[in-house]
Scaffold this motif. Structure first.
Motif, PDB file in Angstrom:
ATOM      1  N   GLU A 123       0.822  -1.213   0.000  1.00 51.86           N
ATOM      2  CA  GLU A 123       0.000   0.000   0.000  1.00 51.86           C
ATOM      3  C   GLU A 123       0.858   1.266   0.000  1.00 51.86           C
ATOM      4  O   GLU A 123       0.490   2.272  -0.612  1.00 51.86           O
ATOM      5  N   THR A 124       1.999   1.222   0.689  1.00 52.96           N
ATOM      6  CA  THR A 124       2.820   2.431   0.809  1.00 52.96           C
ATOM      7  C   THR A 124       3.831   2.603  -0.315  1.00 52.96           C
ATOM      8  O   THR A 124       4.127   3.735  -0.719  1.00 52.96           O
ATOM      9  N   VAL A 125       4.374   1.509  -0.832  1.00 48.97           N
ATOM     10  CA  VAL A 125       5.432   1.622  -1.848  1.00 48.97           C
ATOM     11  C   VAL A 125       4.999   2.435  -3.070  1.00 48.97           C
ATOM     12  O   VAL A 125       5.770   3.291  -3.544  1.00 48.97           O
ATOM     13  N   PRO A 126       3.783   2.241  -3.610  1.00 51.37           N
ATOM     14  CA  PRO A 126       3.390   3.040  -4.783  1.00 51.37           C
ATOM     15  C   PRO A 126       3.344   4.547  -4.498  1.00 51.37           C
ATOM     16  O   PRO A 126       3.378   5.354  -5.440  1.00 51.37           O
ATOM     17  N   ARG A 127       3.276   4.930  -3.222  1.00 53.94           N
ATOM     18  CA  ARG A 127       3.203   6.353  -2.861  1.00 53.94           C
ATOM     19  C   ARG A 127       4.571   6.914  -2.482  1.00 53.94           C
ATOM     20  O   ARG A 127       4.700   8.102  -2.199  1.00 53.94           O
ATOM     21  N   MET A 128       5.596   6.084  -2.482  1.00 51.88           N
ATOM     22  CA  MET A 128       6.924   6.536  -2.078  1.00 51.88           C
ATOM     23  C   MET A 128       7.615   7.302  -3.200  1.00 51.88           C
ATOM     24  O   MET A 128       7.520   6.933  -4.377  1.00 51.88           O
ATOM     25  N   ARG A 129       8.356   8.344  -2.804  1.00 52.76           N
ATOM     26  CA  ARG A 129       9.120   9.138  -3.763  1.00 52.76           C
ATOM     27  C   ARG A 129      10.604   9.199  -3.372  1.00 52.76           C
ATOM     28  O   ARG A 129      11.340  10.050  -3.874  1.00 52.76           O
ATOM     29  N   CYS A 130      11.009   8.300  -2.492  1.00 50.00           N
ATOM     30  CA  CYS A 130      12.410   8.258  -2.079  1.00 50.00           C
ATOM     31  C   CYS A 130      13.206   7.383  -3.051  1.00 50.00           C
ATOM     32  O   CYS A 130      12.644   6.627  -3.827  1.00 50.00           O
ATOM     33  N   ARG A 131      14.534   7.506  -2.981  1.00 46.39           N
ATOM     34  CA  ARG A 131      15.408   6.662  -3.792  1.00 46.39           C
ATOM     35  C   ARG A 131      15.951   5.484  -2.993  1.00 46.39           C
ATOM     36  O   ARG A 131      16.313   4.453  -3.559  1.00 46.39           O
ATOM     37  N   ILE A 132      16.031   5.656  -1.664  1.00 46.53           N
ATOM     38  CA  ILE A 132      16.650   4.661  -0.782  1.00 46.53           C
ATOM     39  C   ILE A 132      15.775   4.467   0.452  1.00 46.53           C
ATOM     40  O   ILE A 132      15.215   5.433   0.977  1.00 46.53           O
ATOM     41  N   ILE A 133      15.680   3.223   0.919  1.00 48.66           N
ATOM     42  CA  ILE A 133      15.056   2.937   2.213  1.00 48.66           C
ATOM     43  C   ILE A 133      16.131   2.342   3.106  1.00 48.66           C
ATOM     44  O   ILE A 133      16.724   1.308   2.779  1.00 48.66           O
ATOM     45  N   ALA A 134      16.405   3.008   4.217  1.00 45.64           N
ATOM     46  CA  ALA A 134      17.455   2.536   5.131  1.00 45.64           C
ATOM     47  C   ALA A 134      17.160   3.052   6.525  1.00 45.64           C
ATOM     48  O   ALA A 134      17.313   4.241   6.803  1.00 45.64           O
ATOM     49  N   GLY A 135      16.721   2.154   7.410  1.00 47.49           N
ATOM     50  CA  GLY A 135      16.373   2.570   8.770  1.00 47.49           C
ATOM     51  C   GLY A 135      16.650   1.488   9.785  1.00 47.49           C
ATOM     52  O   GLY A 135      17.093   0.389   9.441  1.00 47.49           O
ATOM     53  N   SER A 136      16.339   1.782  11.043  1.00 45.30           N
ATOM     54  CA  SER A 136      16.647   0.863  12.141  1.00 45.30           C
ATOM     55  C   SER A 136      15.491  -0.037  12.542  1.00 45.30           C
ATOM     56  O   SER A 136      15.687  -0.999  13.291  1.00 45.30           O
ATOM     57  N   ALA A 137      14.274   0.249  12.083  1.00 44.62           N
ATOM     58  CA  ALA A 137      13.115  -0.548  12.489  1.00 44.62           C
ATOM     59  C   ALA A 137      13.281  -2.006  12.070  1.00 44.62           C
ATOM     60  O   ALA A 137      13.822  -2.293  11.001  1.00 44.62           O
ATOM     61  N   THR A 155      17.866  -1.222   1.725  1.00 44.92           N
ATOM     62  CA  THR A 155      18.954  -1.850   2.473  1.00 44.92           C
ATOM     63  C   THR A 155      18.306  -2.639   3.607  1.00 44.92           C
ATOM     64  O   THR A 155      17.725  -2.038   4.518  1.00 44.92           O
ATOM     65  N   PRO A 156      18.332  -3.970   3.562  1.00 47.34           N
ATOM     66  CA  PRO A 156      17.613  -4.795   4.532  1.00 47.34           C
ATOM     67  C   PRO A 156      17.902  -4.402   5.977  1.00 47.34           C
ATOM     68  O   PRO A 156      19.054  -4.138   6.342  1.00 47.34           O
ATOM     69  N   ASP A 157      16.852  -4.333   6.785  1.00 46.91           N
ATOM     70  CA  ASP A 157      17.015  -3.914   8.178  1.00 46.91           C
ATOM     71  C   ASP A 157      17.956  -4.832   8.943  1.00 46.91           C
ATOM     72  O   ASP A 157      18.763  -4.372   9.761  1.00 46.91           O
ATOM     73  N   PHE A 158      17.886  -6.140   8.670  1.00 44.34           N
ATOM     74  CA  PHE A 158      18.752  -7.067   9.407  1.00 44.34           C
ATOM     75  C   PHE A 158      20.213  -6.965   8.971  1.00 44.34           C
ATOM     76  O   PHE A 158      21.091  -7.565   9.573  1.00 44.34           O
ATOM     77  N   LEU A 159      20.462  -6.178   7.923  1.00 42.09           N
ATOM     78  CA  LEU A 159      21.827  -5.913   7.490  1.00 42.09           C
ATOM     79  C   LEU A 159      22.412  -4.686   8.181  1.00 42.09           C
ATOM     80  O   LEU A 159      23.530  -4.724   8.696  1.00 42.09           O
ATOM     81  N   ILE A 160      21.648  -3.596   8.222  1.00 38.50           N
ATOM     82  CA  ILE A 160      22.235  -2.335   8.690  1.00 38.50           C
ATOM     83  C   ILE A 160      21.888  -1.967  10.133  1.00 38.50           C
ATOM     84  O   ILE A 160      22.496  -1.044  10.679  1.00 38.50           O
TER      85      ILE A 160
END
Length: 371
Positions: free
Chosen positions: A266-280, A302-307
């Motif tokens: 539901e959210t991805v089609p509304r995203m305008r970012c180039r990168i997703i990288a967070g701690s959640a 960038t997979p959360d379990f990676l970063i």
């Protein structure tokens, strides 16, 4: 210490039920080794420990205390979190396995010293197969209570020869992950002028904001608590935005640092970012479909379990007796690990999520040969 019994599922509250066969099916699909249940009515304790894989070493995981609506929800959370820790430890090069602990209850109103000490006795009864740390609903003080009954805890305060507050280490790992992704897309990892939306500015989120602003990134902050959002925005000269739509910002990076599942069909089609990288943790919901949509829209995840392995690395350093220099080196390696995952995803034409899992599983498979 006296070993504690591991109770059967059906010994839990009559209000909560779980289908036995479905639990075994879920464990088989994800490759889990053990699922332990504990109940002690005298102290109102109902707890679960999931152990995913111990090929690399004893399982480690946070102790999460939340009032789950059902036992099935609690079990699913434990299984999902413990599997992620296995991959996280493997990618970080740590000799640890994946685990997770759940205490069912309201940590604001039901958590007590005796509850946490009783849970510590339960952990002691697992004979070192599980090492407990903090997660949502638990603190370093809770680890201190548990330490009265078991040595199998990590993430202790510095006053008890622990590594201290893990939030700064968690944020630093995400920071390096962001820089690696920016390097991949833009050719250099400088963050000056880059627009970064940080969703959730609790302990880890605030530390990340501080690091990003120190590099002159344009930071946008949101939080479920309006007062918290405005406080952090003012403190670091960041721009406050709406929490529920922060993923829609036209930004270089969307950094989810609060609840999981915000990256979904539901959210991805509304995203305008180039990168997703967070701690959640568990950022992707409906992984297969979400990964497909991210790839279609050319959004680098960038997979959360990676970063977000910084806190885990801090606990590992505590267990191994490493100093700050070694801890920093391990966390900084998240930069190289992230670049490796991205390159593999490009070369093999697979998602970064698949690439990260394959690399983690390969290390586990290889280590099994010498076990």
């Amino acid at each position: 210490m006296q070993k504690q019994k591991v109770f059967n599922i059906r010994r839990l509250s009559n209000v909560m039920e779980v289908n036995d066969s479905s639990v075994f099916d879920k464990m088989a699909i994800s490759g889990h080794q053990n699922l332990f249940f504990c109940q002690d009515k005298a102290v109102q304790l109902q707890a679960i420990v999931a152990i995913h894989d111990t090929t690399l070493g004893p399982a480690i995981g946070g102790v999460r205390m939340l009032p789950y609506e059902s036992l099935t929800d609690a079990v699913d959370d434990a299984l999902r979190l413990s599997e992620a820790i296995t991959y996280k430890a493997s990618l970080a090069g740590l000799n640890l396995g994946g685990g997770s602990a759940i205490i069912i209850g309201n940590h604001r109103t039901e958590k007590t010293e005796v509850l946490m000490r009783r849970f510590g006795k339960f952990i002691e009864g697992l004979n070192g197969n599980f090492i407990a740390s903090t997660d949502i609903g638990t603190t370093q003080k809770d680890l201190e209570y548990m330490l009265s009954e078991t040595d199998y805890v990590a993430g202790l305060p510095a006053s008890l020869n622990g590594g201290g507050d893990t939030t700064i280490f968690a944020a630093r790992g995400v920071f390096y992950g962001i820089k690696a992704a920016v390097k991949e897309l833009y050719g250099d990892d400088g963050l000056a002028g880059r627009k970064i939306a940080v969703q959730g500015v609790g302990g880890v989120g605030e530390q990340l904001v501080a690091m990003l602003r120190a590099e002159n990134a344009r930071v946008y902050v949101s939080d479920m608590t309006e007062e918290r959002k405005m406080k952090i925005a003012a403190k670091y000269k960041a721009e406050p935005i709406t929490y529920s739509t922060s993923f829609e910002l036209d930004a270089d990076v969307y950094a989810p640092c609060a609840l999981g599942g915000t990256v979904n069909p539901e959210t991805v089609p509304r995203m305008r970012c180039r990168i997703i990288a967070g701690s959640a943790n568990n950022q992707l919901k409906e992984e297969g479909e979400t990964n497909r949509l991210l790839k279609e829209r050319d959004i680098l995840y960038t997979p959360d379990f990676l970063i977000n392995a910084g806190a885990l690395i801090s606990c590992y350093s505590e267990l191994e007796g490493y100093g700050n220099e070694r801890t920093e080196a391990l966390i900084k390696n998240i930069y190289n690990a992230t670049r490796h995952v991205i390159q593999k995803s490009i070369e093999d034409d697979i998602t970064t999520h698949e690439a990260a899992k394959q690399l983690a599983e390969k290390r586990i498979f290889d280590i099994k040969k010498i076990k």
